[in-house]
Scaffold this motif. Sequence first.
Motif, short mmCIF file in Angstrom:
data_model
loop_
_atom_site.label_atom_id
_atom_site.label_comp_id
_atom_site.label_asym_id
_atom_site.label_seq_id
_atom_site.Cartn_x
_atom_site.Cartn_y
_atom_site.Cartn_z
N ASN A 89 10.61 99.35 42.28
CA ASN A 89 10.90 98.19 41.84
C ASN A 89 12.34 98.05 41.35
N MET A 90 12.81 97.16 41.39
CA MET A 90 14.25 96.61 40.85
C MET A 90 14.11 96.44 39.31
N HIS A 91 13.08 95.93 38.89
CA HIS A 91 12.86 95.95 37.57
C HIS A 91 12.74 97.04 36.73
N THR A 92 12.19 98.05 37.51
CA THR A 92 12.02 99.23 36.64
C THR A 92 13.54 99.99 36.46
N VAL A 93 14.52 99.67 37.51
CA VAL A 93 15.67 100.27 37.40
C VAL A 93 16.54 99.53 36.37
N ASN A 94 16.26 98.52 36.58
CA ASN A 94 16.65 97.41 35.39
C ASN A 94 16.37 98.00 34.11
N LYS A 95 15.10 98.09 33.78
CA LYS A 95 14.70 98.52 32.52
C LYS A 95 15.35 99.74 32.14
N ALA A 96 15.58 100.60 32.83
CA ALA A 96 16.09 102.03 32.67
C ALA A 96 17.49 101.87 32.16
N TYR A 97 18.32 100.96 33.05
CA TYR A 97 19.47 100.72 32.78
C TYR A 97 19.77 99.92 31.39
N GLN A 98 18.92 99.21 31.16
CA GLN A 98 18.75 98.53 29.73
C GLN A 98 18.67 99.42 28.62
N ILE A 99 17.79 100.21 28.76
CA ILE A 99 17.38 101.14 27.65
C ILE A 99 18.84 102.00 27.58
N LEU A 100 19.43 102.64 28.65
CA LEU A 100 20.51 103.56 28.68
C LEU A 100 21.71 102.75 27.93
N MET A 159 24.22 113.22 42.32
CA MET A 159 23.21 113.52 41.79
C MET A 159 21.90 113.02 42.44
N ILE A 160 20.89 114.10 42.70
CA ILE A 160 19.56 113.84 43.40
C ILE A 160 18.82 113.47 42.22
N ILE A 161 17.85 112.40 42.48
CA ILE A 161 16.85 111.95 41.40
C ILE A 161 15.75 112.03 42.27
N LYS A 162 14.53 112.62 41.69
CA LYS A 162 13.27 112.66 42.19
C LYS A 162 12.29 112.12 41.36
N MET A 163 11.59 111.20 41.77
CA MET A 163 10.35 110.36 41.04
C MET A 163 9.07 110.95 41.25
N ASP A 164 8.43 111.14 40.08
CA ASP A 164 7.09 111.78 40.49
C ASP A 164 6.05 110.64 40.12
N PHE A 165 5.62 109.88 41.24
CA PHE A 165 4.77 108.84 41.19
C PHE A 165 3.32 109.11 40.83
N GLU A 166 2.95 110.31 40.63
CA GLU A 166 1.76 110.69 40.41
C GLU A 166 1.60 111.08 38.74
N ALA A 167 2.78 111.24 38.08
CA ALA A 167 3.00 111.89 36.64
C ALA A 167 2.48 110.53 35.82
N ASP A 168 2.07 111.15 34.46
CA ASP A 168 1.66 110.19 33.55
C ASP A 168 2.80 109.56 32.82
N ARG A 212 10.88 105.72 32.68
CA ARG A 212 11.28 106.88 31.54
C ARG A 212 11.78 108.07 32.21
N GLN A 213 11.17 108.31 33.56
CA GLN A 213 11.66 109.53 34.40
C GLN A 213 13.16 109.28 34.97
N LEU A 214 13.49 107.95 35.14
CA LEU A 214 14.91 107.57 35.61
C LEU A 214 15.65 107.74 34.19
N VAL A 215 15.42 107.15 33.12
CA VAL A 215 16.23 107.24 31.92
C VAL A 215 16.46 108.94 31.74
N ASP A 216 15.58 109.64 31.81
CA ASP A 216 15.50 111.10 31.31
C ASP A 216 16.58 111.86 32.61
N ALA A 217 16.39 111.54 33.72
CA ALA A 217 17.10 111.91 34.81
C ALA A 217 18.63 111.66 34.46
#
Length: 131
Positions: A49-60, A1-10, A15-20
């Motif tokens: 950042n690793m903390h961003t992935v960790n936060k997404a994983y914890q939410i999921l 699965m390809i995940i694309k992040m939009d670094f300019e998005a609001d 949250r983008q990672l969680v949603d993807a």
Amino acid sequence: MIIKMDFEADHPIYRQLVDAIKEGIATRQLEPNEALPSVRSFAADLGINMHTVNKAYQILKNDGFLLIHRQKGVVINPQLPGADQAFLDKCQNDLKTLVTEAVCREMDEAAFMKMCQSLFHDLKEKRGNKR
């Protein structure tokens, strides 16, 4: 699965990672018991950042979509959560926010309903094609 992040998005990156990942599960691009990359590896692959992935994983994990094992790593929960009352309450609250904005912007009710149905059917179709 390809995940694309939009670094300019609001929308925040975590949250983008969680949603993807949820979309990947919904469309069966990610299967039950499938392993996800380690926090470090995923962060490097996505350039975040690793903390961003960790936060997404914890939410999921908290939402019941992931299991985190010390030995197996991160895997898609084989027993995904159902549409319990807590989910229905969250769904209604989230939809209320969208409907409120649609009404403020004088969006046609039929157009709003058609958009919801189209999104729902598109995801269900993608899910069916993965079996």
